[in-house]
Structures are given as structure tokens and as C-alpha cells.
Design a protein around this motif. Structure first.
Motif, short mmCIF file in Angstrom:
data_model
loop_
_atom_site.label_atom_id
_atom_site.label_comp_id
_atom_site.label_asym_id
_atom_site.label_seq_id
_atom_site.Cartn_x
_atom_site.Cartn_y
_atom_site.Cartn_z
N ARG A 22 0.67 30.09 22.56
CA ARG A 22 -0.66 29.92 23.88
C ARG A 22 -0.30 29.41 25.33
O ARG A 22 0.07 28.30 25.33
N VAL A 23 -1.25 29.97 25.84
CA VAL A 23 -1.08 28.49 27.01
C VAL A 23 -2.25 28.91 28.07
O VAL A 23 -3.69 29.28 26.95
N LEU A 24 -2.59 26.94 28.25
CA LEU A 24 -3.64 27.09 28.58
C LEU A 24 -4.28 27.34 29.75
O LEU A 24 -3.96 27.50 30.57
N MET A 25 -5.52 28.01 29.78
CA MET A 25 -6.26 28.36 30.96
C MET A 25 -7.84 27.71 30.83
O MET A 25 -8.72 27.39 29.95
N VAL A 26 -8.53 27.71 32.44
CA VAL A 26 -9.69 26.89 32.17
C VAL A 26 -10.72 27.69 33.15
O VAL A 26 -9.83 28.67 33.76
N ALA A 105 -16.28 24.42 33.50
CA ALA A 105 -17.19 25.28 32.15
C ALA A 105 -16.52 25.55 30.99
O ALA A 105 -17.25 25.47 30.16
N GLU A 106 -15.74 26.18 30.94
CA GLU A 106 -14.71 26.26 29.37
C GLU A 106 -13.28 26.08 29.89
O GLU A 106 -12.31 26.21 30.54
N LEU A 107 -12.46 26.55 28.22
CA LEU A 107 -11.21 26.06 28.34
C LEU A 107 -10.52 27.01 27.31
O LEU A 107 -11.21 26.79 25.82
N GLU A 108 -9.40 27.55 27.11
CA GLU A 108 -9.34 28.18 25.91
C GLU A 108 -7.88 28.59 25.64
O GLU A 108 -7.21 27.78 27.26
N TRP A 109 -6.82 28.69 25.05
CA TRP A 109 -5.44 28.82 24.36
C TRP A 109 -5.67 30.72 24.33
O TRP A 109 -5.86 30.36 23.34
N VAL A 110 -4.57 30.54 25.02
CA VAL A 110 -4.94 32.66 25.57
C VAL A 110 -2.95 32.90 24.93
O VAL A 110 -2.32 32.85 25.30
N THR A 111 -3.37 33.89 23.94
CA THR A 111 -2.01 34.58 23.35
C THR A 111 -1.59 35.24 24.87
O THR A 111 -2.62 35.77 25.86
#
Length: 137
Positions: A22-26, A105-111
Motif C-alpha cells: 500500500r501507499v501512504l496518503m494523507v 485530518a486523515e491518513l490512509e494506506w491505499v492499495t
């Protein structure tokens, strides 16, 4: 005659952090135009390399310790007009969380398959190529 501002705006260094497929996105609290979700990023400080800035910004924003692997490329961002630098990074320690609550505000590991939901306008081609290679193995 009006005086022009000759001082250049600092380069923005972005970290492309891939970990466990996954790639880190904010998501920033204040979006830049249509840019809501993006990679950890911030201004390169005087005397700092673009790669070092990407590593530092990732640590400051997400608490994650990463190391720069390679510079993927640079461009003037079409939406913001800012000079952007993109560095591939790998995780060397820590746990990603919202460390800078003023900025994020948010952080996600994205496929790989989810990227268009977060970045519907597409990615800078060298970043896209890197993510396709790193996330579709």
C-alpha cells in the motif's frame, strides 16, 4: 510601476511511501484547490536536499521513520503551480498516525486499485510508474 516579488517559493518535497502493498496518503485540513488527498509533503528548507525534506516531512506529519530510496522526478504541479519533487521512500520504523494534527485530518494506506478514488485527476507519470511497479508485484 508595481514591484514584483522576485523571491521564489520553496520547492515542495513529497514522499511516496510504499509498505506492505500500500501507499501512504494523507488528507490535509486545508486543501489546495481540488487537492484533498496527497502524499506526505512540505517545503524544502534552506540547505536541505529534496530527499531529506521528504523524509523529514513524513516524520513530522505521520510519525513514521522512512529513508529515501530514490528521487522519482520533479514538475510544476498543474493545480498549484508549485515546483514539486517526488521521492520514493521505504519504512524503517514507527507506526503511521496523524502526528501533525494542525495540518492533517486523515491518513490512509491505499492499495493500487484504490488510488483513483483518492486522486481522481491522476498522478505524475514517474510516480504512477513507480507505484505500478511497487504495488502490483
Amino acid at each position: 510601476m508595481t514591484q514584483q516579488n522576485t523571491e521564489e517559493r520553496p520547492v515542495i518535497a513529497a514522499a511516496i511511501v510504499v509498505h506492505e502493498g500500500r501507499v501512504l496518503m494523507v488528507r490535509r485540513r486545508v486543501s489546495e484547490g481540488q487537492l484533498s488527498w496527497q502524499f506526505p509533503a512540505g517545503e524544502v528548507e534552506p540547505g536541505e536536499s529534496r530527499e531529506d525534506a521528504a523524509v523529514r516531512e513524513t516524520q513530522e506529519e505521520t510519525g513514521l521513520t522512512v529513508k529515501a530510496v530514490r528521487l522519482l522526478g520533479e514538475r510544476v504541479h498543474p493545480a498549484t503551480g508549485r515546483l514539486m519533487s517526488y521521492t520514493a521512500c521505504e519504512v524503517i520504523g514507527g507506526h503511521a498516525h496523524i502526528a501533525d494534527t494542525d495540518e492533517l485530518a486523515e491518513l490512509e494506506w491505499v492499495t493500487h486499485a484504490e488510488i483513483p478514488q483518492y486522486v481522481p485527476y491522476g498522478l505524475f507519470e514517474p510516480v504512477q510508474e513507480h507505484l505500478e511497479a511497487a504495488l502490483t508485484r
